[in-house]
Design a protein around this motif. Structure first.
Motif, short mmCIF file in Angstrom:
data_model
loop_
_atom_site.label_atom_id
_atom_site.label_comp_id
_atom_site.label_asym_id
_atom_site.label_seq_id
_atom_site.Cartn_x
_atom_site.Cartn_y
_atom_site.Cartn_z
N THR A 163 0.86 -1.19 0.00
CA THR A 163 0.00 0.00 0.00
C THR A 163 0.89 1.24 0.00
OG1 THR A 163 -0.14 0.03 2.43
CG2 THR A 163 -1.88 -1.16 1.23
N PHE A 164 0.28 2.39 -0.28
CA PHE A 164 1.05 3.63 -0.37
C PHE A 164 0.40 4.73 0.46
CE2 PHE A 164 1.62 1.26 -4.34
CZ PHE A 164 2.99 1.06 -4.30
N THR A 165 1.20 5.73 0.82
CA THR A 165 0.74 6.85 1.62
C THR A 165 1.12 8.16 0.93
OG1 THR A 165 2.81 6.90 2.90
CG2 THR A 165 1.02 5.53 3.76
N ASN A 166 0.77 9.26 1.57
CA ASN A 166 1.10 10.60 1.06
C ASN A 166 0.72 10.77 -0.41
OD1 ASN A 166 2.08 11.28 3.58
ND2 ASN A 166 4.23 10.99 3.02
N ASP A 167 -0.58 10.54 -0.65
CA ASP A 167 -1.12 10.69 -2.00
C ASP A 167 -0.41 9.78 -2.99
OD1 ASP A 167 -2.96 11.72 -3.81
OD2 ASP A 167 -1.63 13.38 -4.40
N ASN A 168 -0.16 8.55 -2.55
CA ASN A 168 0.46 7.51 -3.40
C ASN A 168 1.86 7.88 -3.90
OD1 ASN A 168 -1.69 5.73 -3.18
ND2 ASN A 168 -2.71 6.48 -5.01
N THR A 169 2.61 8.61 -3.08
CA THR A 169 3.99 8.95 -3.46
C THR A 169 5.02 8.24 -2.60
OG1 THR A 169 4.02 10.88 -1.97
CG2 THR A 169 3.30 11.24 -4.26
N GLU A 170 4.59 7.54 -1.54
CA GLU A 170 5.52 6.85 -0.66
C GLU A 170 4.98 5.46 -0.31
OE1 GLU A 170 6.41 9.07 2.82
OE2 GLU A 170 7.13 10.84 1.73
N PHE A 171 5.91 4.51 -0.19
CA PHE A 171 5.55 3.16 0.23
C PHE A 171 5.18 3.17 1.71
CE2 PHE A 171 7.18 -0.95 2.02
CZ PHE A 171 6.17 -1.75 1.51
N LYS A 227 12.41 11.89 -9.34
CA LYS A 227 11.44 12.11 -8.27
C LYS A 227 10.21 11.28 -8.56
CE LYS A 227 8.86 15.72 -5.84
NZ LYS A 227 8.55 17.19 -5.77
N VAL A 228 9.71 10.59 -7.54
CA VAL A 228 8.51 9.77 -7.71
C VAL A 228 7.29 10.68 -7.82
CG1 VAL A 228 7.00 8.07 -6.64
CG2 VAL A 228 9.47 7.80 -6.48
N VAL A 229 6.56 10.54 -8.91
CA VAL A 229 5.32 11.30 -9.08
C VAL A 229 4.19 10.60 -8.35
CG1 VAL A 229 3.67 12.19 -10.76
CG2 VAL A 229 6.11 12.21 -11.29
N ARG A 279 17.03 6.83 -2.19
CA ARG A 279 15.94 7.50 -2.90
C ARG A 279 15.77 7.04 -4.35
NH1 ARG A 279 19.40 12.74 -2.27
NH2 ARG A 279 20.44 12.93 -4.29
N ASP A 280 16.86 6.62 -5.02
CA ASP A 280 16.73 6.06 -6.36
C ASP A 280 18.01 5.30 -6.69
OD1 ASP A 280 18.65 7.97 -7.10
OD2 ASP A 280 17.20 9.29 -8.06
N ALA A 281 18.02 4.62 -7.85
CA ALA A 281 19.15 3.77 -8.23
C ALA A 281 20.43 4.59 -8.42
CB ALA A 281 18.82 3.00 -9.51
N TYR A 282 20.31 5.76 -8.98
CA TYR A 282 21.47 6.62 -9.21
C TYR A 282 22.13 6.97 -7.88
CZ TYR A 282 24.22 10.65 -10.85
OH TYR A 282 25.23 11.53 -11.13
N PHE A 283 21.33 7.34 -6.91
CA PHE A 283 21.85 7.70 -5.59
C PHE A 283 22.54 6.51 -4.94
CE2 PHE A 283 21.34 8.01 -0.97
CZ PHE A 283 21.86 9.27 -0.71
N VAL A 284 21.91 5.34 -4.99
CA VAL A 284 22.48 4.14 -4.37
C VAL A 284 23.80 3.76 -5.05
CG1 VAL A 284 22.14 1.65 -4.05
CG2 VAL A 284 20.27 3.24 -3.57
N ALA A 285 23.81 3.76 -6.37
CA ALA A 285 25.03 3.40 -7.10
C ALA A 285 26.17 4.36 -6.79
CB ALA A 285 24.74 3.37 -8.60
N LYS A 286 25.87 5.64 -6.71
CA LYS A 286 26.90 6.63 -6.42
C LYS A 286 27.48 6.42 -5.02
CE LYS A 286 29.33 10.36 -7.26
NZ LYS A 286 30.43 10.33 -8.26
N GLN A 287 26.64 6.10 -4.05
CA GLN A 287 27.14 5.88 -2.68
C GLN A 287 28.03 4.63 -2.63
OE1 GLN A 287 26.63 8.32 -0.61
NE2 GLN A 287 25.20 9.28 -2.06
#
Length: 245
Positions: free
Chosen positions: A18-26, A210-212, A90-98
């Motif tokens: 399910t999602f919260t915050n107007d379907n923008t967060e798990f 950014k997740v829409v 927050r996303d694949a790019y961020f994870v890969a960079k870290q």
């Protein structure tokens, strides 16, 4: 041999999404988390490659403190130490960079991870890590063998298999068949409590996605059973309702 294995903290496969915050967060309420199953395959192969004192395994996770139990499970399975980059992935790019920023001066011989995480199914991180580190990246491998300083990897392609030979450092994402996932024993569980789990702060990078919104699949429709002696009715429904012919 020094191996870095990247692990994700993912919802158990039985989780109701399910999602919260107007379907923008798990919605994480009441969710049980596990080590990403594909990452477990990568970790299991790393353990096989380093058995008998042939090397060490470090696991890395990008996430917050709530991920520590999942990381401890990876240590119980057989990793020697762990690192958690203290940031929400927050996303694949961020994870890969870290991951790349941590690994760039650690002299790992190889970086292994699962083909994808079972929550987002992106299959992006391995290639990005390879690009950031300027080393080869081989995606969705089914077999990995090491002979001296050369790795031989096998991939399935359309109509056959591809065998790739790599000399030097590389990144690989692992699929089923690379190894059988290992179950931690009591000794592993006990020793995991004292194995090092180092926390490092994330490197600041720009936000590129950014997740829409998220959407759940539509509910399944009713099933219509057509008698075997009425193929014309089936054809009519496929044409008029399913609109597939």
């Amino acid at each position: 041999m020094k191996i870095l294995v990247c692990i994700s903290n993912v919802p158990d496969t039985t989780t109701k999404i399910t999602f919260t915050n107007d379907n923008t967060e798990f919605n994480t309420a009441g969710v049980q988390y596990i080590v990403n199953p594909y990452d477990e395959i990568a970790l299991s192969r790393a353990i096989e490659l380093t058995e008998g004192g042939k090397g060490t395994i470090t696991v890395i996770n990008v996430g917050e403190a709530a991920n520590d139990p999942t990381i401890r499970k990876a240590l119980a399975i057989g990793a020697d130490d762990a690192v958690r980059v203290n940031a929400a992935p927050r996303d694949a790019y961020f994870v890969a960079k870290q991951i790349a920023e941590y690994a760039k001066d650690k002299d790992f011989d190889m970086i292994l991870m699962g083909r994808e995480s079972i929550d987002y199914n992106g299959n992006q991180v391995a290639a990005m890590v390879g690009e950031f580190l300027d080393i080869p990246s081989i995606s969705i491998i089914k077999k990995l063998e090491i002979d001296g300083g050369t790795a031989t990897l096998e991939r399935e392609i359309e109509g056959g298999k591809e065998v790739v030979s790599v000399s030097g450092k590389f990144v690989a994402s692992c699929a089923e068949g690379v190894a059988e996932p290992k179950i931690p024993n009591m000794r592993g569980i006990m020793s995991a409590r004292t194995k090092p789990l180092n926390v490092v702060e994330a490197v600041a990078i720009e936000e590129v996605t950014k997740v829409v919104k998220f959407e759940t699949p539509p509910p399944r429709g009713t099933v219509k059973l057509i008698p075997a002696d009425q193929p014309e009715s089936l054809i009519d429904l496929l044409h008029s309702e399913a609109k597939v012919i």
